[in-house]
Design a protein around this motif. Structure first.
Motif, PDB file in Angstrom:
ATOM      1  N   PHE A 195       0.839  -1.197   0.000  1.00 58.01           N
ATOM      2  CA  PHE A 195       0.000   0.000   0.000  1.00 58.01           C
ATOM      3  C   PHE A 195       0.880   1.256   0.000  1.00 58.01           C
ATOM      4  CE2 PHE A 195      -2.986  -3.164   1.164  1.00 58.01           C
ATOM      5  CZ  PHE A 195      -4.258  -2.675   0.954  1.00 58.01           C
ATOM      6  N   HIS A 196       0.211   2.417  -0.114  1.00 57.75           N
ATOM      7  CA  HIS A 196       0.880   3.724  -0.026  1.00 57.75           C
ATOM      8  C   HIS A 196       1.938   3.846  -1.119  1.00 57.75           C
ATOM      9  CE1 HIS A 196       2.799   6.947   2.854  1.00 57.75           C
ATOM     10  NE2 HIS A 196       2.120   7.499   1.860  1.00 57.75           N
ATOM     11  N   ARG A 197       1.498   3.710  -2.366  1.00 51.81           N
ATOM     12  CA  ARG A 197       2.414   3.647  -3.487  1.00 51.81           C
ATOM     13  C   ARG A 197       2.593   5.015  -4.144  1.00 51.81           C
ATOM     14  NH1 ARG A 197       1.659  -1.642  -5.503  1.00 51.81           N
ATOM     15  NH2 ARG A 197       2.586  -1.080  -7.495  1.00 51.81           N
ATOM     16  N   PRO A 198       3.818   5.493  -4.262  1.00 55.75           N
ATOM     17  CA  PRO A 198       4.072   6.808  -4.859  1.00 55.75           C
ATOM     18  C   PRO A 198       3.573   6.888  -6.300  1.00 55.75           C
ATOM     19  CG  PRO A 198       6.013   5.976  -3.738  1.00 55.75           C
ATOM     20  CD  PRO A 198       5.046   4.842  -3.791  1.00 55.75           C
ATOM     21  N   SER A 199       3.063   8.049  -6.653  1.00 53.99           N
ATOM     22  CA  SER A 199       2.537   8.260  -8.006  1.00 53.99           C
ATOM     23  C   SER A 199       3.637   8.726  -8.950  1.00 53.99           C
ATOM     24  CB  SER A 199       1.425   9.314  -7.980  1.00 53.99           C
ATOM     25  OG  SER A 199       1.968  10.596  -7.676  1.00 53.99           O
ATOM     26  N   GLN A 200       3.381   8.550 -10.247  1.00 53.55           N
ATOM     27  CA  GLN A 200       4.303   9.082 -11.253  1.00 53.55           C
ATOM     28  C   GLN A 200       4.363  10.597 -11.167  1.00 53.55           C
ATOM     29  OE1 GLN A 200       6.246   7.209 -13.643  1.00 53.55           O
ATOM     30  NE2 GLN A 200       7.206   9.225 -13.646  1.00 53.55           N
ATOM     31  N   ASN A 201       3.236  11.203 -10.827  1.00 50.19           N
ATOM     32  CA  ASN A 201       3.181  12.654 -10.691  1.00 50.19           C
ATOM     33  C   ASN A 201       4.154  13.140  -9.618  1.00 50.19           C
ATOM     34  OD1 ASN A 201       1.900  15.280  -9.484  1.00 50.19           O
ATOM     35  ND2 ASN A 201       0.960  15.052 -11.499  1.00 50.19           N
ATOM     36  N   LEU A 202       4.231  12.402  -8.513  1.00 46.25           N
ATOM     37  CA  LEU A 202       5.187  12.761  -7.468  1.00 46.25           C
ATOM     38  C   LEU A 202       6.619  12.615  -7.977  1.00 46.25           C
ATOM     39  CD1 LEU A 202       6.003  13.506  -4.570  1.00 46.25           C
ATOM     40  CD2 LEU A 202       5.819  11.074  -3.982  1.00 46.25           C
ATOM     41  N   ILE A 203       6.909  11.502  -8.640  1.00 46.05           N
ATOM     42  CA  ILE A 203       8.262  11.295  -9.158  1.00 46.05           C
ATOM     43  C   ILE A 203       8.650  12.451 -10.069  1.00 46.05           C
ATOM     44  CG2 ILE A 203       9.777   9.737 -10.422  1.00 46.05           C
ATOM     45  CD1 ILE A 203       8.573   8.567  -7.824  1.00 46.05           C
ATOM     46  N   TYR A 211       6.406   1.913  -8.335  1.00 47.88           N
ATOM     47  CA  TYR A 211       7.132   2.550  -7.235  1.00 47.88           C
ATOM     48  C   TYR A 211       6.663   2.081  -5.857  1.00 47.88           C
ATOM     49  CZ  TYR A 211       8.130   5.555 -11.207  1.00 47.88           C
ATOM     50  OH  TYR A 211       8.489   6.015 -12.456  1.00 47.88           O
ATOM     51  N   ALA A 212       7.535   2.269  -4.869  1.00 48.19           N
ATOM     52  CA  ALA A 212       7.231   1.856  -3.495  1.00 48.19           C
ATOM     53  C   ALA A 212       7.626   2.953  -2.524  1.00 48.19           C
ATOM     54  CB  ALA A 212       7.994   0.573  -3.147  1.00 48.19           C
ATOM     55  N   PRO A 213       7.022   2.972  -1.351  1.00 44.48           N
ATOM     56  CA  PRO A 213       7.476   3.907  -0.317  1.00 44.48           C
ATOM     57  C   PRO A 213       8.873   3.533   0.150  1.00 44.48           C
ATOM     58  CG  PRO A 213       5.889   2.369   0.600  1.00 44.48           C
ATOM     59  CD  PRO A 213       5.917   2.121  -0.883  1.00 44.48           C
ATOM     60  N   LYS A 214       9.650   4.503   0.531  1.00 42.94           N
ATOM     61  CA  LYS A 214      11.024   4.247   0.972  1.00 42.94           C
ATOM     62  C   LYS A 214      11.412   5.112   2.169  1.00 42.94           C
ATOM     63  CE  LYS A 214      15.661   3.915  -1.117  1.00 42.94           C
ATOM     64  NZ  LYS A 214      16.425   4.196  -2.358  1.00 42.94           N
ATOM     65  N   LYS A 215      10.992   6.381   2.157  1.00 41.35           N
ATOM     66  CA  LYS A 215      11.427   7.336   3.180  1.00 41.35           C
ATOM     67  C   LYS A 215      11.202   6.825   4.590  1.00 41.35           C
ATOM     68  CE  LYS A 215      10.691  11.895   2.876  1.00 41.35           C
ATOM     69  NZ  LYS A 215       9.915  13.158   2.827  1.00 41.35           N
ATOM     70  N   ARG A 216      10.018   6.302   4.857  1.00 45.26           N
ATOM     71  CA  ARG A 216       9.673   5.899   6.213  1.00 45.26           C
ATOM     72  C   ARG A 216       9.754   4.376   6.403  1.00 45.26           C
ATOM     73  NH1 ARG A 216       5.574   6.608   8.821  1.00 45.26           N
ATOM     74  NH2 ARG A 216       6.684   7.209  10.695  1.00 45.26           N
ATOM     75  N   MET A 217      10.446   3.701   5.489  1.00 42.05           N
ATOM     76  CA  MET A 217      10.729   2.285   5.669  1.00 42.05           C
ATOM     77  C   MET A 217      12.078   2.126   6.360  1.00 42.05           C
ATOM     78  SD  MET A 217       8.158   0.569   4.591  1.00 42.05           S
ATOM     79  CE  MET A 217       8.964  -1.019   4.778  1.00 42.05           C
ATOM     80  N   VAL A 218      12.140   1.172   7.269  1.00 38.50           N
ATOM     81  CA  VAL A 218      13.380   0.876   7.988  1.00 38.50           C
ATOM     82  C   VAL A 218      14.020  -0.357   7.364  1.00 38.50           C
ATOM     83  CG1 VAL A 218      14.315   0.130  10.233  1.00 38.50           C
ATOM     84  CG2 VAL A 218      12.613   1.960  10.114  1.00 38.50           C
ATOM     85  N   SER A 219      15.335  -0.361   7.283  1.00 35.42           N
ATOM     86  CA  SER A 219      16.058  -1.474   6.679  1.00 35.42           C
ATOM     87  C   SER A 219      15.661  -2.807   7.297  1.00 35.42           C
ATOM     88  CB  SER A 219      17.562  -1.271   6.842  1.00 35.42           C
ATOM     89  OG  SER A 219      18.273  -2.445   6.492  1.00 35.42           O
ATOM     90  N   ALA A 220      15.453  -3.794   6.466  1.00 29.65           N
ATOM     91  CA  ALA A 220      15.147  -5.142   6.948  1.00 29.65           C
ATOM     92  C   ALA A 220      16.313  -5.752   7.708  1.00 29.65           C
ATOM     93  CB  ALA A 220      14.757  -6.034   5.773  1.00 29.65           C
ATOM     94  N   LEU A 221      17.489  -5.156   7.595  1.00 27.64           N
ATOM     95  CA  LEU A 221      18.656  -5.637   8.334  1.00 27.64           C
ATOM     96  C   LEU A 221      18.688  -5.099   9.760  1.00 27.64           C
ATOM     97  CD1 LEU A 221      21.391  -5.174   5.568  1.00 27.64           C
ATOM     98  CD2 LEU A 221      19.957  -7.181   6.023  1.00 27.64           C
TER      99      LEU A 221
END
Length: 556
Positions: free
Chosen positions: A314-322, A381-391
């Motif tokens: 969910f919460h998928r960035p739009s092309q417009n945002l890119i 596209y996927a969210p990234k900013k507020r994702m924490v590394s899986a490591l």
């Protein structure tokens, strides 16, 4: 850093003081029932402190034992991003969390689950604040030197909960700690004018500012200047530009807050309570709570898939945002990417969004479109900013797949850009340029995402400060607004900015007209002026209180 988080979240689930879980019935009108503690013991300092902690505990949108805080997220990803031009709902097609799809195309109803749960979460917070204020007032043994500070914290929290309600629903019933008899809770949502309601919210933040300490020893408790920053936000939403500028300047001139040198670091849990964070919802994991509901539970559907994450998608960035991150050869924004496309990008794009062929966090792997769930509907596209590394140990690798990353209600860059807005509206265009350049300079000097196994940038990046004088008000306003978008993207602010700027209908209908060519899920999307700026009052509340008292928002 996270010492108080566990206490904030788990206290309300114990029998140590009161049972105050919410539901869709009359719970926000009932008196708080006592649990195993005798009424005569409720005013002891220990129990008063517990009631105050309970008022904090719903900041993350989790107010019952369910895992559905994603319907009432503190981050407002569905209320602020998905209903804007920044993001699509995502997930497994339009039928997956179909009510959020209806929100996305502005088919929201008064019975929409998220509309009702968000309302419940915020009023649950207010109920707990009012209850704690009454306990605090009635306690004869509470530490006198601490009493005023705790009252300030509670007033701050109530201001926050009502601010959220105001920006989402607009016309809301106002109930404070003076409500005691059952009839006191049957309140009209139109008895206060818009100005009067904003005045109530301002009064809470002013009261908090007057008594809160300059610093707090416990992370998560607001300090004095956090109240002043929130006051600045209330002024911005009312277009009180002189007041907004003065409040912003007081916070800035204090020297208490500053931008971190590296943009990416802002969104690492290690820097959760850094100098850039003015007020945040505290999250924690692996703290003894069996389901890790103290973590970023409201954002649990954002997991992007791929080899490291669950695929809620969910919460998928739009092309417009890119496209909004495109820059020109001199490093300034490309204000017309559709007519004059550029291959150069503001480097913040790859800290904010997962793009195919670009490394994803520190996983030593490129993000690929195959990670995306329902690629055909929602794009790559996927969210990234507020994702924490899986490591990281601060990202839970089992259900509910959440992290300890705090949600930043107000960060310093946000405040700087409020100041820049105020400067534009007050005619200080060169001052606004200087303020915006502070934000752009941090982006320009931050570490960029590098290609795998290389010291070379992962994409063609270009960013620079504005070197030419700003002489045109409209152009300056456009520049500040774009800076807010690219700096704060995917943080739940975009839709509310569009509404307060008075451009939501223009921007959203233009966006829909273009997106419908590529995104069939938006075929029936349309923004109605005078209706869709705010969400409907929950039907459950109207049915409970009566439509002679509660008036539904226009058009619903």
């Amino acid at each position: 850093m996270k010492i108080l988080t566990h206490k904030f979240r788990t206290f309300c689930c114990t029998a140590a003081i009161v049972a105050i879980a919410a539901s869709c019935s009359s719970d926000y009108l009932e008196e708080v029932p006592y649990g195993e503690v005798a009424p005569s013991e409720m005013n002891t300092p220990t129990n008063v402190e517990r009631a105050i902690i309970a008022a904090y505990s719903v900041l993350n949108g989790q107010f019952d034992g369910a895992s559905s805080a994603f319907n009432s997220p503190a981050s407002n990803w569905s209320f602020g991003d998905v209903v804007s031009d920044d993001a699509y709902k995502g997930g497994g097609g339009t039928g997956d969390q179909s009510q959020i799809h209806q929100m996305e195309i502005f088919g929201t109803l008064p019975t929409t689950t998220d509309v009702q749960r968000k309302w419940l979460a915020l009023y649950e917070g207010i109920k707990r604040v009012n209850y704690a204020l009454n306990l605090l007032e009635g306690s004869k043994t509470f530490d006198g030197s601490l009493r005023t500070q705790r009252e300030g914290e509670l007033r701050f929290l109530r201001g926050h909960y009502y601010f959220e309600l105001k920006k989402i629903y607009n016309r809301i019933p106002y109930i404070d700690e003076t409500a005691k008899a059952i009839d006191d809770f049957y309140v009209s949502n139109t008895v206060l004018s818009d100005e009067e309601l904003w005045g109530k919210i301002e009064a809470d933040f002013e009261a908090a500012y007057d008594v809160l300490p300059a610093d707090q020893t416990a992370s998560g408790r607001p300090a004095k200047l956090a109240a002043k920053a929130y006051l600045a936000k209330t002024y911005v939403f009312q277009q009180k530009w002189a007041e907004a500028l003065a409040a912003s300047n007081e916070v800035i001139n204090s020297g208490k807050y500053s931008l971190l040198p590296n943009f990416r670091d802002v969104f690492l849990p290690d820097f959760d309570n850094s100098s850039e964070i003015i007020f945040a919802v505290q999250h924690s994991v692996n703290d003894g709570e069996p389901s890790n509901f103290n973590g970023s539970i409201g954002d649990r559907l954002s997991a992007p898939g791929g080899p490291f994450y669950n695929q809620y998608g969910f919460h998928r960035p739009s092309q417009n945002l890119i496209d909004s991150y495109q820059t020109l050869s001199d490093g300034t924004p490309n204000f017309n990417p559709s007519a004059n496309p550029s291959t150069l990008m503001d480097p913040r794009v790859d800290h904010t969004v997962g793009r195919p062929g670009i490394p994803y966090l520190d996983l030593k792997i490129n993000y690929e479109s195959t990670w995306a769930r329902d690629l055909a509907t929602y794009g790559p596209y996927a969210p990234k900013k507020r994702m924490v590394s899986a490591l990281s140990s601060l990202q839970i690798k089992t259900w509910p797949y959440i992290s300890a990353l705090n949600y930043y209600v107000i960060r310093y860059a946000d405040l700087l850009l409020w100041k820049a807005e105020a400067q534009v509206e007050l005619g200080d265009l060169e001052g606004a340029r200087a303020t915006v350049n502070i934000v752009r300079e941090r982006a320009a000097t931050s570490a960029t995402v590098l290609a795998l196994g290389s010291d070379a940038p992962a994409s063609d990046y270009a960013i620079a400060s504005y070197s030419s004088a700003w002489t045109d008000v409209a152009a300056a306003r456009t520049a500040v607004r774009l800076e807010r978008r690219v700096e704060l993207a995917m943080e739940g602010h975009r839709f509310f900015d569009l509404v307060r700027w008075g451009v939501a209908a223009e921007v959203m209908n233009s966006y829909f007209n273009n997106e419908k060519k590529f995104r069939s899920h938006l075929t029936n999307a349309s923004f109605k002026v005078g209706v869709n700026e705010y969400f409907p009052i929950p039907q459950a509340y109207i049915d409970l209180v009566g439509n002679e008292l509660v008036k539904q928002n226009s058009g619903y």
